[in-house]
Motif scaffolding. Structure first.
Motif, PDB file in Angstrom:
ATOM      1  N   ARG A 153       5.534  17.748   2.617  1.00  0.00           N
ATOM      2  CA  ARG A 153       4.935  16.659   1.854  1.00  0.00           C
ATOM      3  C   ARG A 153       5.831  15.429   1.931  1.00  0.00           C
ATOM      4  O   ARG A 153       7.048  15.518   1.742  1.00  0.00           O
ATOM      5  CB  ARG A 153       4.784  17.088   0.398  1.00  0.00           C
ATOM      6  N   LYS A 154       5.195  14.290   2.201  1.00  0.00           N
ATOM      7  CA  LYS A 154       5.929  13.035   2.211  1.00  0.00           C
ATOM      8  C   LYS A 154       5.869  12.448   0.803  1.00  0.00           C
ATOM      9  O   LYS A 154       4.787  12.279   0.238  1.00  0.00           O
ATOM     10  CB  LYS A 154       5.301  12.044   3.188  1.00  0.00           C
ATOM     11  N   LYS A 155       7.033  12.140   0.263  1.00  0.00           N
ATOM     12  CA  LYS A 155       7.069  11.542  -1.066  1.00  0.00           C
ATOM     13  C   LYS A 155       6.599  10.097  -0.976  1.00  0.00           C
ATOM     14  O   LYS A 155       6.997   9.362  -0.080  1.00  0.00           O
ATOM     15  CB  LYS A 155       8.479  11.589  -1.631  1.00  0.00           C
ATOM     16  N   THR A 156       5.757   9.693  -1.902  1.00  0.00           N
ATOM     17  CA  THR A 156       5.274   8.313  -1.948  1.00  0.00           C
ATOM     18  C   THR A 156       5.542   7.734  -3.324  1.00  0.00           C
ATOM     19  O   THR A 156       5.596   8.459  -4.325  1.00  0.00           O
ATOM     20  CB  THR A 156       3.769   8.230  -1.655  1.00  0.00           C
ATOM     21  N   LYS A 157       5.698   6.421  -3.347  1.00  0.00           N
ATOM     22  CA  LYS A 157       5.898   5.746  -4.630  1.00  0.00           C
ATOM     23  C   LYS A 157       4.540   5.345  -5.191  1.00  0.00           C
ATOM     24  O   LYS A 157       3.612   5.064  -4.426  1.00  0.00           O
ATOM     25  CB  LYS A 157       6.755   4.496  -4.426  1.00  0.00           C
ATOM     26  N   PRO A 158       4.415   5.292  -6.520  1.00  0.00           N
ATOM     27  CA  PRO A 158       3.143   4.854  -7.091  1.00  0.00           C
ATOM     28  C   PRO A 158       2.868   3.394  -6.740  1.00  0.00           C
ATOM     29  O   PRO A 158       3.792   2.575  -6.697  1.00  0.00           O
ATOM     30  CB  PRO A 158       3.324   5.034  -8.595  1.00  0.00           C
ATOM     31  N   SER A 159       1.621   3.079  -6.510  1.00  0.00           N
ATOM     32  CA  SER A 159       1.255   1.708  -6.144  1.00  0.00           C
ATOM     33  C   SER A 159       1.382   0.784  -7.359  1.00  0.00           C
ATOM     34  O   SER A 159       1.434   1.241  -8.506  1.00  0.00           O
ATOM     35  CB  SER A 159      -0.173   1.674  -5.617  1.00  0.00           C
ATOM     36  N   ARG A 160       1.409  -0.508  -7.071  1.00  0.00           N
ATOM     37  CA  ARG A 160       1.537  -1.489  -8.156  1.00  0.00           C
ATOM     38  C   ARG A 160       0.332  -1.402  -9.091  1.00  0.00           C
ATOM     39  O   ARG A 160       0.467  -1.458 -10.320  1.00  0.00           O
ATOM     40  CB  ARG A 160       1.653  -2.892  -7.556  1.00  0.00           C
ATOM     41  N   ALA A 161      -0.857  -1.245  -8.520  1.00  0.00           N
ATOM     42  CA  ALA A 161      -2.077  -1.162  -9.326  1.00  0.00           C
ATOM     43  C   ALA A 161      -2.053   0.068 -10.233  1.00  0.00           C
ATOM     44  O   ALA A 161      -2.464  -0.004 -11.409  1.00  0.00           O
ATOM     45  CB  ALA A 161      -3.294  -1.123  -8.413  1.00  0.00           C
TER      46      ALA A 161
END
Length: 134
Positions: A102-110
């Motif tokens: 799994r690639k870790k992703t950051k939460p989007s601004r929205a």
């Protein structure tokens, strides 16, 4: 990938009496098919693949690392053999799949703004329940 023909040569088939549909016919004919395959002595897979198979199939293996599958779904021994063979191949193929990391992703601004907006609404709701300050 593995060769299905070679894998079938390593498997042993046995026909036994089975219950189920068929009435008197089921009591006197051996329609249930049992497939036995020895994971410990197979030469078709690398040590890494055997380890993965042993890990994924641990609940279906005996202490001697023998996989046993059976089918008594049909009245026909031939159909039961076909069913158990297809189940066997699907099980082996599914067990050999290496899951992607799994690639870790950051939460989007929205999404951050939606979360903060929800928190503000909840805080306002709680504040409205308090007695007014005089």
């Amino acid at each position: 990938m593995f060769s299905k023909e070679k894998l079938l040569k390593e498997a042993d088939f046995k026909a036994v009496l089975s219950g189920g549909p068929g009435g008197q016919h089921a009591n006197k004919t051996s329609t249930k098919v049992v497939l036995s395959w020895d994971l410990g002595n197979t030469q078709l897979f690398t040590a890494e693949e055997r380890e993965r198979l042993q890990q994924k199939l641990s609940s279906k293996l005996t202490k001697d690392l023998i996989l046993q599958l059976s089918s008594d779904h049909s009245r026909s021994q031939h159909k039961n053999k076909e069913l158990v063979i297809t189940r066997f191949f699907k099980l082996i193929e599914k067990s050999l799949i290496i899951p992607r990391k799994r690639k870790k992703t950051k939460p989007s601004r929205a999404s951050k703004l939606r979360r903060l907006e929800g928190k503000k609404k909840q805080a306002q709701k709680k504040a409205n329940r308090q007695k007014p300050k005089i």
